[in-house]
Scaffold this motif. Structure first.
Motif, PDB file in Angstrom:
ATOM      1  N   SER A 151       3.483  -5.118 -25.604  1.00  0.00           N
ATOM      2  CA  SER A 151       4.070  -4.583 -24.375  1.00  0.00           C
ATOM      3  C   SER A 151       4.624  -3.182 -24.599  1.00  0.00           C
ATOM      4  O   SER A 151       4.550  -2.328 -23.720  1.00  0.00           O
ATOM      5  N   PHE A 152       5.150  -2.939 -25.811  1.00  0.00           N
ATOM      6  CA  PHE A 152       5.629  -1.601 -26.127  1.00  0.00           C
ATOM      7  C   PHE A 152       4.471  -0.620 -26.187  1.00  0.00           C
ATOM      8  O   PHE A 152       4.583   0.536 -25.731  1.00  0.00           O
ATOM      9  N   LEU A 153       3.341  -1.046 -26.715  1.00  0.00           N
ATOM     10  CA  LEU A 153       2.165  -0.180 -26.755  1.00  0.00           C
ATOM     11  C   LEU A 153       1.694   0.156 -25.349  1.00  0.00           C
ATOM     12  O   LEU A 153       1.232   1.263 -25.083  1.00  0.00           O
ATOM     13  N   LYS A 154       1.808  -0.800 -24.448  1.00  0.00           N
ATOM     14  CA  LYS A 154       1.444  -0.533 -23.057  1.00  0.00           C
ATOM     15  C   LYS A 154       2.331   0.557 -22.465  1.00  0.00           C
ATOM     16  O   LYS A 154       1.843   1.445 -21.753  1.00  0.00           O
ATOM     17  N   LEU A 155       3.620   0.483 -22.762  1.00  0.00           N
ATOM     18  CA  LEU A 155       4.537   1.502 -22.244  1.00  0.00           C
ATOM     19  C   LEU A 155       4.165   2.890 -22.758  1.00  0.00           C
ATOM     20  O   LEU A 155       4.222   3.876 -22.026  1.00  0.00           O
ATOM     21  N   LEU A 156       3.783   2.980 -24.026  1.00  0.00           N
ATOM     22  CA  LEU A 156       3.382   4.261 -24.591  1.00  0.00           C
ATOM     23  C   LEU A 156       2.132   4.788 -23.894  1.00  0.00           C
ATOM     24  O   LEU A 156       2.033   5.980 -23.567  1.00  0.00           O
ATOM     25  N   SER A 157       1.167   3.916 -23.652  1.00  0.00           N
ATOM     26  CA  SER A 157      -0.064   4.329 -22.972  1.00  0.00           C
ATOM     27  C   SER A 157       0.217   4.758 -21.534  1.00  0.00           C
ATOM     28  O   SER A 157      -0.335   5.753 -21.049  1.00  0.00           O
ATOM     29  N   ILE A 158       1.082   4.016 -20.865  1.00  0.00           N
ATOM     30  CA  ILE A 158       1.447   4.374 -19.493  1.00  0.00           C
ATOM     31  C   ILE A 158       2.081   5.760 -19.464  1.00  0.00           C
ATOM     32  O   ILE A 158       1.771   6.592 -18.611  1.00  0.00           O
ATOM     33  N   PHE A 159       2.980   6.026 -20.420  1.00  0.00           N
ATOM     34  CA  PHE A 159       3.629   7.337 -20.480  1.00  0.00           C
ATOM     35  C   PHE A 159       2.601   8.453 -20.631  1.00  0.00           C
ATOM     36  O   PHE A 159       2.697   9.494 -19.970  1.00  0.00           O
ATOM     37  N   GLN A 160       1.619   8.243 -21.493  1.00  0.00           N
ATOM     38  CA  GLN A 160       0.601   9.268 -21.710  1.00  0.00           C
ATOM     39  C   GLN A 160      -0.160   9.584 -20.425  1.00  0.00           C
ATOM     40  O   GLN A 160      -0.401  10.751 -20.104  1.00  0.00           O
ATOM     41  N   PHE A 161      -0.519   8.563 -19.684  1.00  0.00           N
ATOM     42  CA  PHE A 161      -1.311   8.797 -18.472  1.00  0.00           C
ATOM     43  C   PHE A 161      -0.456   9.325 -17.326  1.00  0.00           C
ATOM     44  O   PHE A 161      -0.955  10.035 -16.456  1.00  0.00           O
ATOM     45  N   VAL A 162       0.830   8.995 -17.327  1.00  0.00           N
ATOM     46  CA  VAL A 162       1.736   9.608 -16.345  1.00  0.00           C
ATOM     47  C   VAL A 162       1.803  11.120 -16.580  1.00  0.00           C
ATOM     48  O   VAL A 162       1.722  11.925 -15.642  1.00  0.00           O
ATOM     49  N   VAL A 163       1.947  11.504 -17.844  1.00  0.00           N
ATOM     50  CA  VAL A 163       1.979  12.927 -18.199  1.00  0.00           C
ATOM     51  C   VAL A 163       0.657  13.599 -17.813  1.00  0.00           C
ATOM     52  O   VAL A 163       0.638  14.711 -17.270  1.00  0.00           O
ATOM     53  N   SER A 164      -0.451  12.920 -18.094  1.00  0.00           N
ATOM     54  CA  SER A 164      -1.762  13.490 -17.763  1.00  0.00           C
ATOM     55  C   SER A 164      -1.908  13.705 -16.268  1.00  0.00           C
ATOM     56  O   SER A 164      -2.385  14.766 -15.825  1.00  0.00           O
ATOM     57  N   LEU A 165      -1.496  12.729 -15.473  1.00  0.00           N
ATOM     58  CA  LEU A 165      -1.604  12.861 -14.022  1.00  0.00           C
ATOM     59  C   LEU A 165      -0.721  14.001 -13.524  1.00  0.00           C
ATOM     60  O   LEU A 165      -1.119  14.767 -12.626  1.00  0.00           O
ATOM     61  N   PHE A 166       0.456  14.151 -14.101  1.00  0.00           N
ATOM     62  CA  PHE A 166       1.344  15.244 -13.693  1.00  0.00           C
ATOM     63  C   PHE A 166       0.699  16.601 -13.950  1.00  0.00           C
ATOM     64  O   PHE A 166       0.710  17.479 -13.085  1.00  0.00           O
ATOM     65  N   PHE A 167       0.150  16.784 -15.133  1.00  0.00           N
ATOM     66  CA  PHE A 167      -0.465  18.076 -15.457  1.00  0.00           C
ATOM     67  C   PHE A 167      -1.705  18.330 -14.608  1.00  0.00           C
ATOM     68  O   PHE A 167      -1.977  19.471 -14.221  1.00  0.00           O
ATOM     69  N   ILE A 168      -2.469  17.279 -14.341  1.00  0.00           N
ATOM     70  CA  ILE A 168      -3.666  17.461 -13.510  1.00  0.00           C
ATOM     71  C   ILE A 168      -3.284  17.913 -12.105  1.00  0.00           C
ATOM     72  O   ILE A 168      -3.834  18.890 -11.572  1.00  0.00           O
ATOM     73  N   THR A 169      -2.329  17.234 -11.485  1.00  0.00           N
ATOM     74  CA  THR A 169      -1.922  17.609 -10.130  1.00  0.00           C
ATOM     75  C   THR A 169      -1.264  18.987 -10.110  1.00  0.00           C
ATOM     76  O   THR A 169      -1.465  19.755  -9.168  1.00  0.00           O
ATOM     77  N   THR A 170      -0.493  19.305 -11.156  1.00  0.00           N
ATOM     78  CA  THR A 170       0.146  20.624 -11.214  1.00  0.00           C
ATOM     79  C   THR A 170      -0.885  21.732 -11.304  1.00  0.00           C
ATOM     80  O   THR A 170      -0.788  22.753 -10.609  1.00  0.00           O
ATOM     81  N   SER A 171      -1.895  21.560 -12.155  1.00  0.00           N
ATOM     82  CA  SER A 171      -2.930  22.594 -12.292  1.00  0.00           C
ATOM     83  C   SER A 171      -3.738  22.730 -11.009  1.00  0.00           C
ATOM     84  O   SER A 171      -4.104  23.848 -10.610  1.00  0.00           O
ATOM     85  N   ILE A 172      -4.009  21.618 -10.325  1.00  0.00           N
ATOM     86  CA  ILE A 172      -4.732  21.695  -9.048  1.00  0.00           C
ATOM     87  C   ILE A 172      -3.902  22.442  -8.012  1.00  0.00           C
ATOM     88  O   ILE A 172      -4.411  23.297  -7.271  1.00  0.00           O
ATOM     89  N   LEU A 173      -2.608  22.142  -7.976  1.00  0.00           N
ATOM     90  CA  LEU A 173      -1.724  22.779  -6.998  1.00  0.00           C
ATOM     91  C   LEU A 173      -1.605  24.285  -7.257  1.00  0.00           C
ATOM     92  O   LEU A 173      -1.666  25.098  -6.317  1.00  0.00           O
ATOM     93  N   ILE A 174      -1.429  24.674  -8.518  1.00  0.00           N
ATOM     94  CA  ILE A 174      -1.318  26.102  -8.839  1.00  0.00           C
ATOM     95  C   ILE A 174      -2.636  26.816  -8.549  1.00  0.00           C
ATOM     96  O   ILE A 174      -2.638  27.949  -8.045  1.00  0.00           O
ATOM     97  N   ALA A 175      -3.766  26.172  -8.850  1.00  0.00           N
ATOM     98  CA  ALA A 175      -5.061  26.776  -8.536  1.00  0.00           C
ATOM     99  C   ALA A 175      -5.230  26.953  -7.029  1.00  0.00           C
ATOM    100  O   ALA A 175      -5.768  27.972  -6.557  1.00  0.00           O
ATOM    101  N   LYS A 176      -4.750  25.979  -6.272  1.00  0.00           N
ATOM    102  CA  LYS A 176      -4.818  26.086  -4.812  1.00  0.00           C
ATOM    103  C   LYS A 176      -3.938  27.235  -4.312  1.00  0.00           C
ATOM    104  O   LYS A 176      -4.332  27.984  -3.408  1.00  0.00           O
TER     105      LYS A 176
END
Length: 893
Positions: free
Chosen positions: A522-547
């Motif tokens: 379950s702790f490993l799941k939390l680590l994986s979730i954190f990684q993908f939360v960070v990834s989604l944040f950077f993806i949306t931020t880069s799309i927004l700045i490009a827009k």
């Protein structure tokens, strides 16, 4: 041996601590005999130093005692075994090791790039001998968010004369820039007026000339080595006379001419008294020339410069630097500056609340952003931001290592159990796992250096770097920091796996190797979730700045820019140049202007109705001729256009925003009204009203402010030529020919209006590139981690997959079964990441003028990208596992 002189205590204690008990007595006796012999032959210090060297030479594996008893392996053999086993495990699990090494290498390369940037910036101004006692004085108004790097002219003299704790003070007066001529040679130079205290404060060295007297005499100047080579070649410049025509060019003028000076003024002849090689001095001050401050009085007397030497009101006039006596604190200087503010600004209502703030020389580069800087530097806030991004990436890579190490521990359970049964304690196992992580990180360090070689050219190729001038070459200190950083990263990545795996109980782990690790998944799941939360944040931020970047590039300014080229006058007479260039075939309209609208240029003025006692209304002012309106396709909604240049310059055009700001209901009401400015007593009469258009850069303001256009020929810096011919390049070539007939000293410079507007927003493009690259790295590291976890899961469930297929399960069902846990992680990350990204991005976007809409489209696109990449990563492995022949799977098991 003399009993009064004994061997050094610390080396003797160190020897007794590390030496094996079986050898200690004999070796210590030999050491003491050698010490006594040296005492008789040499001096006391030489004997003690010889004793110390003997002790250190004996510190070797054959003599060092074991920390765990006489019959166990010494530390050297133990660590050798740790690293040998570590290398074997890395080679045994090649795919897992590659994922860890590559993820860490990518993250480390970004961190190393930022370390190189900081090392470059920290190297500025380190050559000054008094750097620890030198301060620059900033000025800040209450309405300003940030202070200015500049200060009033009289400040330096006042600090020198009135405060005993000030060792010396100097100031630099900018706007020394124009054409210097020697014989038939002509060069454009930029620099400062500097007084004789300049070299008392700063440690610049002169290649030629005497720095103690170089700035003493009027009409003398120090030039850079580059200018000296261009003007004098092999001649000795010292004592030579040059002619100087000033155009008030600022040191921050860019090559595209976006910031220009005023009309040329002949300052007369100057004597070269020094040559300074700026390439040898890494300073935040950049200049081609230093003109002696004693030259100012003659220029004042001749009316060529305005005398502001006693004007405290002009707090943005020059740059002041103060050197304090030793043992004087910054607080003493701050108190003195507060006293000066009370003394000189208490009765000045228009600048009430002004503060004078000391800034240490070492804190200028890198430092907090300050307006009106002498050179362009990346503010410290940008490093905080970049450091935060790098920290997120390195944490993500370390989490990958943690995830895969704990997951892989299920296959290493027997190894851990056997080690404990054979006597290994928890400390031994912790050292074993930490050594593996350190080995992994140092292998990643080699790859990171290779990646850094690819990243550096891409970074230095960014548009902004032509002004920031980063030098990313390393040195011994930086490389030592790289090694220390790698060691720290290895320990950070391996600490949790080492602590977790080392606590396994030998009986249970040997009985059921998979049991010990299952409870922590379950702790490993939390680590994986954190990684993908960070990834989604950077993806949306880069799309927004490009827009947002696309929005600025396609921004509607409300005026025409097509086929208009803007040509800097470079000190030439506008009327003469305009007459010549307007006669070129293919040129339809030629106009003049002070600056180029919407390119971050311009300045303000306050006006009010003539005879009124009300507060002045702030306006932007633009000097332009009557053709400017036609050239840009601006519409006159009421009244008339500006008169020709030979008429009075008291007539002004205002926009509709100005009509409202001055309290009039309709444009016709303001026609013919007279106003006065706060900077002079000239009477201004409104002759016409223009339709509103965007004359400021879109990132500066989201509202159209009041604007006036006035036909002031002396303020023109540009010619705006509209090309009607289809052969644009041919017409530009003809314009260049005409230019060279008039001005052979200056090269023909021009830019298309469209390109200038695009360049004004190029810095946002750099941000898009950086954030986009970080987003790519974040999602790559996260997907690599998910790939490793997927491979591990499918390998563990090979037998289960075979049995299910034998019992009739379809490939799609098995694929979904194997992917279900990972899909849950992705969906959870999306549920957390969407609101987080929306809130955080919404905060900075609210402070952005002319911002784009941020909502479902950006979030859905970011989520879709994350889902596609994640499904490809997970599905590629689970589908292969579902298609595997069940006979081979069961046979393997």
């Amino acid at each position: 041996m003399n009993k009064n002189i004994l061997p050094p205590k610390l080396p003797l204690r160190f020897f007794r601590w590390y030496c094996h008990p079986d050898y200690r007595e004999d070796i210590e006796g030999d050491l003491l005999e050698r010490f006594e012999r040296r005492m008789n032959e040499k001096a006391v210090n030489a004997a003690k130093w010889g004793f110390f060297t003997d002790v250190m030479r004996l510190f070797r594996p054959g003599i060092i005692r074991s920390l765990e008893g006489n019959y166990r392996l010494n530390q050297y053999a133990m660590f050798k075994n740790y690293f040998k086993v570590g290398f074997r495990n890395i080679l045994k699990y090649k795919l897992f090791s590659f994922i860890n090494v590559f993820g860490l290498a990518v993250a480390m390369s970004i961190c190393m790039l930022i370390m190189l940037m900081l090392a470059d910036q920290k190297s500025y101004d380190q050559f000054h001998k008094k750097k620890d006692r030198t301060y620059r004085i900033l000025s800040k108004m209450p309405r300003s968010m940030t202070p200015n790097a500049s200060s009033p002219f009289p400040l330096a003299a006042s600090m020198r004369e009135n405060y005993a704790f000030v060792e010396d003070a100097t100031h630099l007066v900018p706007r020394v820039g124009g054409d210097v001529m020697y014989g038939q040679k002509n060069q454009v130079i930029r620099g400062y007026f500097a007084d004789s205290s300049f070299f008392n404060v700063f440690s610049f060295d002169l290649e030629k000339g005497n720095k103690n007297t170089a700035l003493d005499m009027p009409n003398s100047m120090i030039i850079s080595r580059e200018i000296a080579d261009l003007l004098f070649a092999d001649e000795n410049p010292i004592g030579k006379r040059v002619e100087f025509i000033d155009r008030a060019l600022h040191i921050m003028d860019f090559d595209d001419g976006s910031i220009t000076g005023s009309n040329p003024v002949d300052w007369g002849s100057f004597t070269i008294t020094g040559v300074l090689d700026g390439q040898k001095h890494k300073s935040h001050l950049k200049f081609d020339v230093l003109v002696s401050g004693t030259s100012l009085q003659a220029l004042y007397n001749q009316g060529k410069l305005r005398d502001l030497s006693n004007y405290w009101e002009w707090y943005s006039y020059c740059y002041t630097y103060v050197v304090l006596n030793r043992d004087i604190k910054e607080g003493d200087l701050a108190n003195a500056l507060d006293e000066l503010v009370i003394k000189h600004y208490a009765d000045l209502e228009n600048i009430r609340g002004l503060k004078l703030i000391p800034q240490a020389l070492n804190n200028i580069t890198p430092g907090k952003f300050a307006g009106n800087p002498p050179s362009l530097r990346l503010p410290i806030e940008a490093y905080y931001f970049l450091g935060f991004l790098a920290l997120v990436i390195i944490i993500s890579a370390c989490l990958n290592y943690t995830n895969l190490s704990i997951a892989r521990a299920l296959t290493r359970g027997k190894e851990i159990g056997i080690r404990k049964v054979n006597g290994a304690n928890r400390g031994n196992l912790i050292l074993q796992f930490l050594s593996e992580s350190v080995i992994t990180v140092f292998i990643a360090l080699i790859m990171a250096n290779l990646l850094l070689m690819l990243i550096k050219p891409a970074f230095t190729g960014l548009w902004a770097n032509q002004y920031l001038n980063f030098d990313l070459s390393g040195n011994i200190v930086v490389y030592f920091l790289f090694l220390a950083f790698a060691l720290f990263t290895g320990l950070a990545a391996g600490t949790y796996p080492a602590l977790h795996l080392s606590r396994f109980k030998p009986v249970s782990i040997l009985k059921n190797p998979g049991k010990e690790g299952s409870g922590k998944f379950s702790f490993l799941k939390l680590l994986s979730i954190f990684q993908f939360v960070v990834s989604l944040f950077f993806i949306t931020t880069s799309i927004l700045i490009a827009k947002q970047f696309k929005h600025f590039i396609e921004f509607e300014y409300g005026f025409e820019t097509e086929n208009i080229i803007n040509i800097p006058l470079q000190g030439n007479d506008y009327q003469r140049l305009s007459n010549v260039l307007s006669a070129v075939p293919g040129v339809s309209v030629v106009s003049g202007s002070e600056y180029i609208p919407a390119t971050a240029g311009g300045h303000g003025i306050g006006i009010r109705k003539l005879g009124s006692k009300e507060k002045h209304t702030h306006f932007q002012i633009l000097a332009a001729d009557s053709n400017f309106v036609h050239n840009l396709g601006l519409k006159i909604v009421a009244g008339n256009n500006l008169p020709p240049v030979d008429k009075s310059d008291r007539f002004i055009l205002v926009n509709e925003a100005a009509v409202k700001a001055l309290g009039y209901q309709s444009p016709t009401e303001i026609l013919g009204q007279s106003f006065e400015a706060n900077t002079h007593r000239d009477q201004l009469e409104v002759i016409g009203i223009m339709d509103d258009f965007r004359f400021r850069a879109p990132f500066e303001d989201d509202k159209i402010a009041p604007l006036m256009i006035r036909n002031q020929l002396k303020s023109f810096n540009y010619i705006n030529a509209k090309i009607a011919s289809s052969d644009i390049s041919g017409t530009v070539s003809k314009l260049e020919d005409k230019w060279q007939q008039i001005d052979m000293a200056h090269p023909f410079k021009y830019q298309f209006f469209d390109d200038q507007l695009a360049n004004a927003n190029r810095w946002i493009g750099d941000i898009v590139s950086i954030i986009g690259f970080i987003a790519f790295l974040a999602i790559t590291i996260a997907c690599l981690g998910m790939l490793g976890m997927t491979i591990y899961t499918t390998e563990r469930r090979t037998k289960e997959v075979g049995i299910r297929k034998v019992l009739g399960a379809r490939d799609l069902n098995i694929t979904f079964l194997l992917s279900r846990k990972f899909l849950g992680i992705i969906l959870t990350a999306i549920c957390i990441g969407i609101p987080l990204s929306f809130v955080v991005n919404g905060l900075w976007l609210q402070n952005f003028p002319n911002r784009v809409d941020f909502g479902f489209d950006v979030m859905s696109l970011g989520t879709l990208i994350l889902l596609i990449l994640s499904l490809i990563t997970i599905g590629s492995q689970t589908f292969i596992a579902s298609r595997r022949d069940p006979v081979q799977s069961l046979k393997h098991e």
